[in-house]
Design an enzyme around this catalytic site. Structure first.
Site: not given
Length: 850
Positions: A651, A706, A800
């Site tokens: 992402h 992801d 992330s």
């Protein structure tokens, strides 16, 4: 010896010869037979057989004893052992002069000659030492009036070594009359000596790697190991640095960079620092080996104006060594003092550096009348490597007649009046960081206004009461609780614990009651698919569960049918052992489980001592990568898995707001980075990308799959701060309740700003069923929940793509997950969600070859 009683033979008994008259019929000798007194003695017989055997046995025993004695006498009793003792003595009628610092000066030679003569007189006058004494040498002098540092050599029979060591362990004063003119009016006292490490003894006569440094004024003096940093220090070397300051000053020594061979028990390289110029164990300040992060506290203080640093290398491993500095400080005239007022702080001398050896400090603390005193130790490190557990006889803090030592987390000591005395003591050897403490006045009727009071006196927030985690060291915050049935269950011992700890295979309650209420009855094993089987069927080399989970975590290694729970060797066979890859034991016959294991090991394995937050140490997470987008700075994290490949979250590379995040040219990777404001610091590597490969099945709505892999534009050089993390096999398990670390430069709170220093947080794997209840219809098999249901610790925006690092028992670290998504940051009942790496291991292999 044999007895003669009843065993001596009388050969004449019963027989007598006489001459009689001749018979007329012929000439013959007369014979007369007389009666025998004892018929048993008439027959002449030899000794009995058992007596002969006994005699032979005793004869051989005597011969053996004699041979043994001769062997012992010539091969043991007369075997001489060379023993070197290092020591020091005080010359009371001499004053120190600068020439004594130079071992080549005439003054040094003359005084050294007197010292050697004095030692000869002393040792020859002691019967247990004199016959074995050979010679002595003087290595240095220092102030006070003059202290001489020396070594003495003895040639001792093996069987008398202990006696010699015991005799030399005493402190002597030279009281014998002088036996030479050299000792006239030469007064020597405080002669002490200690057995010396054989490796250290070799430095006494080898000056090839010996250095002498003297601090001047307030200047900082720097020194390094030979060749640092461009080449490794010499192999099998004996090096020493004599550090001096001016009289009545002390020295502060700091290792700014430290990288020698790892600590082990097989002839490791070692650096020793002594509060003396003689390398004797009772004056050792610290022993160092291995590698330390630059941010680790390696500052040491002396109690006088000299220190000795030694490096002994027994390996041929290539390590750069160390860079150090030292300077002189005024000697403390007093330590401790009187503290008054409502509150205040105090600490050990020179904190946060290591306190000096041989020091005593006393603080007398007084708060206003009708109040009591509370001492809160925020940091406490008084670790003595040779201290017997619980005795606190070396370095300690004494309060209310009780001693405290070792390493302790936050603890509180209280008084029964408005006064309290704190005494700190350090002995002559090993030192530590010490403590930082604050004192507070409080009302004994309400010691923690608006907060919960532990029985130890510590105050904690009321929200921590009955939350399932022990915040009071005496468990008092978790006693007498009423559990919240929504997210807690009640143990049989009445402790409240998070519901997701039920049936996770760990004894979280302490009485195993959290493992007794599972769906499977006692005496059975719960399969991965929920099926219950008898424990006798576990690890019997048969798939009784139907999913192979009963054969997946067995102590013994055996070949079993392949399932998703089993590890598959390169040869195609599957093993019953759980998580066998890179555990240091070859389980596959082809060795494939231990190949490609140059990963997941950190140079900086020392425990960090964190003050006021969760800053990581430099190099503590060497696989952590910072990804910067052009014009935006740090946006995502990543993990180094080889010299050319990274793993991150898919992402991070979704195009949005007109920015082509999917283009490799948009990004820069910073490896070995610790502080975002120091991207050009030594050791930090910057790289671009050849390609970015997100998973084909990535769903930007659900965040399923992801994960992405990124290829660097050129390989990175591995170093102490840049190393790859291990990738787990597809069968690798990270069970519920396991502690795992999350790291990154993301926001330190929801809606906040990013961190400059790499942050770390320890969180726990949450049971998948519990997580699905908390986040209904949002999880897939490629996701895992990690965190705390009470919130407080979590990854956040900017983290992330970063690693979820699982540190195994042997210190090797595996990439358990990738930071993916969550509802807010660190919210209660909203744990972070991470991409499961084992499930996608085959895809990583397919794309990267790693």
């Amino acid at each position: 010896m044999r007895s003669n009683r009843g065993g001596k033979k009388d050969v004449g008994a019963g027989l007598k010869y006489s001459h009689q008259a001749q018979n007329i019929n012929g000439f013959e000798e007369g014979v007369e037979f007389l009666p025998a007194n004892n018929s048993r003695k008439v027959e002449k017989r030899g000794p009995k057989r058992w007596i002969v055997l006994l005699a032979l046995l005793i004869f051989f025993i005597l011969i053996s004893l004699m041979v043994g004695f001769l062997v012992w006498h010539f091969n043991y009793r007369n075997v001489r052992v060379q023993k070197i003792f290092n020591g020091f003595l005080r010359i009371t009628n001499e004053n120190f002069i600068d020439a004594y610092e130079n071992s080549n000066s005439t003054e040094f030679a003359n005084l050294a000659s007197k010292v050697k003569e004095a030692l000869k007189v002393l040792y020859n006058g002691i019967p247990a030492l004199g016959p074995f004494y050979k010679e002595s040498g003087v290595t240095a002098f220092s102030e006070g009036s003059v202290i001489a540092y020396y070594w003495s050599e003895f040639s001792v029979p093996q069987y008398r070594v202990e006696e010699v060591e015991r005799t030399l362990s005493k402190e002597y004063v030279l009281t014998l009359p002088p036996r030479s003119r050299a000792l006239q009016s030469f007064n020597v006292a405080s002669i002490v000596a200690f057995p010396t490490d054989a490796r250290t003894a070799q430095t006494t006569r080898d000056n090839s790697c010996s250095f002498s440094l003297h601090a001047r004024g307030e200047e900082v003096t720097r020194f390094t190991t030979p060749g640092f940093p461009d080449s490794p220090y010499p192999a099998r070397a004996r090096c020493q640095w004599v550090l001096r300051g001016d009289a009545d000053l002390v020295l502060s020594l700091t290792f700014q960079s430290f990288d020698v061979a790892p600590c082990d028990n097989d002839g490791n390289d070692v650096v020793m620092v002594y509060d003396s110029l003689s390398p004797v164990e009772p004056r050792a300040v610290v022993q160092l080996c291995g590698t330390y992060a630059p941010s680790y506290n390696l500052t040491f203080l002396s109690s006088q104006n000299v220190m000795l640093v030694t490096l002994i290398t027994n390996t041929v491993r290539r390590h750069p060594g160390f860079k150090a500095k030292f300077f002189q400080l005024p000697k403390m005239t007093e330590c401790g003092g009187r503290l008054t007022g409502m509150q205040g702080t105090f600490n050990t001398p020179y904190y946060p550096g290591h306190y000096p050896p041989n020091i005593d400090c006393t603080w007398d603390i007084e708060v206003p009348h009708h109040q009591n005193v509370k001492i809160r130790f925020k940091l406490f490190y008084l670790v003595e490597p040779h201290e017997t557990l619980g005795t606190c006889t070396k370095d300690y803090v004494e309060i209310n007649g009780e001693r405290y030592c070792g390493e302790k987390k936050h603890f509180v000591v209280t008084s029964r009046s408005n006064k309290i005395t704190v005494h700190f003591h350090s002995d002559e050897s090993y030192t530590d960081t010490g403590f930082f403490a604050e004192y507070l006045s409080y009302d004994s009727s309400d010691p923690c206004p608006g907060m919960f009071t532990c029985k130890t006196g510590r105050c904690i927030n009321n929200t921590l009461r009955c939350d399932g985690w022990t915040d009071c060291t005496d468990f008092s915050d978790e006693l007498d609780c009423v559990c919240n049935s929504t997210y807690q269950f009640t143990c049989k011992n009445n402790f409240c614990k998070p519901r997701f700890w039920l049936c996770d295979g760990l004894d979280d309650c302490g009485d195993k009651s959290d493992e007794l209420e599972c769906s499977c009855p006692n005496g059975t094993f719960r399969c991965g698919n929920g099926k219950c089987i008898p424990k006798s069927e576990k690890c019997n080399k048969k798939d009784n569960c139907g999913d192979g989970s009963d054969e997946a975590e067995c102590d013994s290694v055996s070949i079993v049918p392949c399932t998703k729970y089993t590890y598959k060797c390169r040869s195609g066979v599957c093993l019953s052992k759980g998580n066998p890859e890179c555990d240091g034991k070859q389980d596959c016959s082809d060795g494939s489980d231990e190949k490609n294991c140059d990963c997941g090991l950190r140079s900086f394995i020392k425990q960090s001592r964190i003050v006021g937050g969760q800053n990581s140490d430099e190099g503590e997470w060497p696989w952590q990568v910072s990804l910067h987008a052009a014009g935006q700075g740090h946006l995502c994290g990543a993990s180094l898995i080889s010299s050319t490949w990274l793993v991150s979250a898919a992402h991070c590379f979704i195009d949005e707001l007109g920015i082509r995040y999917s283009e490799p040219a948009t990004w820069k990777a910073y490896l070995g980075l610790h502080d975002q404001s120091k991207r050009s610091a030594t050791g930090v590597e910057e790289r671009g990308f050849k390609q970015i490969i997100p998973h084909d099945a990535f769903n930007d709505f659900t965040f399923d799959y992801d994960i992405a892999v990124l290829e660097l534009d050129k390989p990175v050089d591995l170093s102490t701060v840049i190393r790859p993390i291990c990738l787990p096999d597809s069968s690798h398990t990270f069970p519920a309740g396991k502690a795992i670390w999350v790291t990154g430069w993301g926001h330190t709170k929801e809606g906040g700003t990013g961190a400059l220093i790499l942050q770390k947080g320890e969180i726990r794997v949450i049971n998948q069923t519990t997580c699905e209840d908390l986040l209904p219809n949002q999880l897939t098999p490629r996701m895992m929940c990690v965190g705390f249901l009470t919130g407080g610790v979590d990854s956040c925006q900017g983290d992330s793509g970063g690693p979820l690092s699982s540190v195994e028992d042997d210190g090797r670290t595996f990439l358990a997950g990738v930071v993916s998504w969550g509802e807010g940051c660190a919210r209660r009942n909203k744990p972070g969600v991470y991409t499961r790496v084992p499930v996608l291991r085959d895809w990583i292999k397919e794309k990267t070859g790693v």
